[in-house]
Design a protein around this motif. Sequence first.
Motif, short mmCIF file in Angstrom:
data_model
loop_
_atom_site.label_atom_id
_atom_site.label_comp_id
_atom_site.label_asym_id
_atom_site.label_seq_id
_atom_site.Cartn_x
_atom_site.Cartn_y
_atom_site.Cartn_z
N PHE A 55 0.87 -1.25 -0.09
CA PHE A 55 0.14 -0.11 -0.06
C PHE A 55 0.88 1.42 -0.06
CE2 PHE A 55 -2.52 -3.19 1.87
CZ PHE A 55 -3.76 -3.12 1.02
N SER A 56 0.23 2.43 -0.59
CA SER A 56 1.05 3.61 -0.65
C SER A 56 0.63 4.19 0.61
CB SER A 56 0.64 4.54 -1.70
OG SER A 56 -0.68 4.94 -1.29
N LYS A 60 -1.99 3.68 3.55
CA LYS A 60 -1.80 3.09 5.06
C LYS A 60 -2.43 4.17 6.08
CE LYS A 60 2.52 0.89 3.98
NZ LYS A 60 3.87 1.20 4.00
N ARG A 61 -2.35 5.65 5.89
CA ARG A 61 -3.01 6.51 6.39
C ARG A 61 -4.50 6.25 6.69
NH1 ARG A 61 -2.36 13.03 6.71
NH2 ARG A 61 -3.87 13.39 8.54
N VAL A 62 -5.07 6.07 5.56
CA VAL A 62 -6.64 5.74 5.52
C VAL A 62 -6.80 4.47 6.39
CG1 VAL A 62 -8.48 5.10 3.95
CG2 VAL A 62 -6.67 7.04 3.20
N SER A 98 -10.03 -4.54 2.25
CA SER A 98 -8.66 -5.03 2.33
C SER A 98 -8.39 -5.19 3.98
CB SER A 98 -7.44 -3.89 1.88
OG SER A 98 -7.51 -2.84 2.21
N LEU A 99 -8.69 -4.30 4.83
CA LEU A 99 -9.00 -4.39 6.22
C LEU A 99 -9.47 -5.74 6.50
CD1 LEU A 99 -9.14 -1.10 7.72
CD2 LEU A 99 -7.17 -2.44 8.01
N GLN A 100 -10.55 -5.87 6.00
CA GLN A 100 -11.57 -7.23 6.44
C GLN A 100 -10.86 -8.35 5.71
OE1 GLN A 100 -15.26 -6.38 4.36
NE2 GLN A 100 -16.23 -5.38 6.14
N GLN A 101 -10.15 -8.40 4.56
CA GLN A 101 -9.48 -9.83 4.35
C GLN A 101 -8.03 -9.85 5.35
OE1 GLN A 101 -8.40 -8.39 0.23
NE2 GLN A 101 -10.25 -9.61 -0.73
N MET A 102 -7.45 -8.80 5.63
CA MET A 102 -6.33 -8.92 6.59
C MET A 102 -6.68 -9.45 7.76
SD MET A 102 -4.30 -5.16 6.12
CE MET A 102 -3.07 -5.01 5.12
#
Length: 110
Positions: A55-56, A60-62, A98-102
Motif C-alpha cells: 500500500f502507498s 496506510k494512513r486511511v 482490504s482491512l477485512q481481508q487482513m
Amino acid sequence: PDKAVVSTQSTGAVGLEKGHKVTKLPKRVKPSQRKGHKSKRVKFIRDVIREVSGFSPYEKRVMELLKVNRDKRALKFCKARLGTHKRGKKKREEMILSLQQMRKAQAAKE
C-alpha cells in the motif's frame, strides 16, 4: 364515438402508439458497452501488483483512520488526495475490504 373501444394497433398520427407498426430487432452488444468491465486477467495482474508493492503511504494512513472508526475523516482524506467525492468513496470502500481481508487472514493463521 365511444372512446373506450380504441384499438392499440392503430396507425394514427397521434398518441402513444402512433406511427407505422414494426417488429423490434434484438439489441446487439457493442464493444463500448463493455467499457469499465474488469476481465479476469486484469484482476489477476492488479492483485499480483498489490501483493508485491503493498500500500502507498496515504492508503496506510486511511487504513489507520478506519481502524479507529474515523470513517468520515478517512473519506475526507481520500477525497483530498484523489480529487473527487466518488473516487474518495471508492477508495475508502477498497481500504475497508482490504482491512477485512487482513483480519480474515489473521484469524485463519491463529
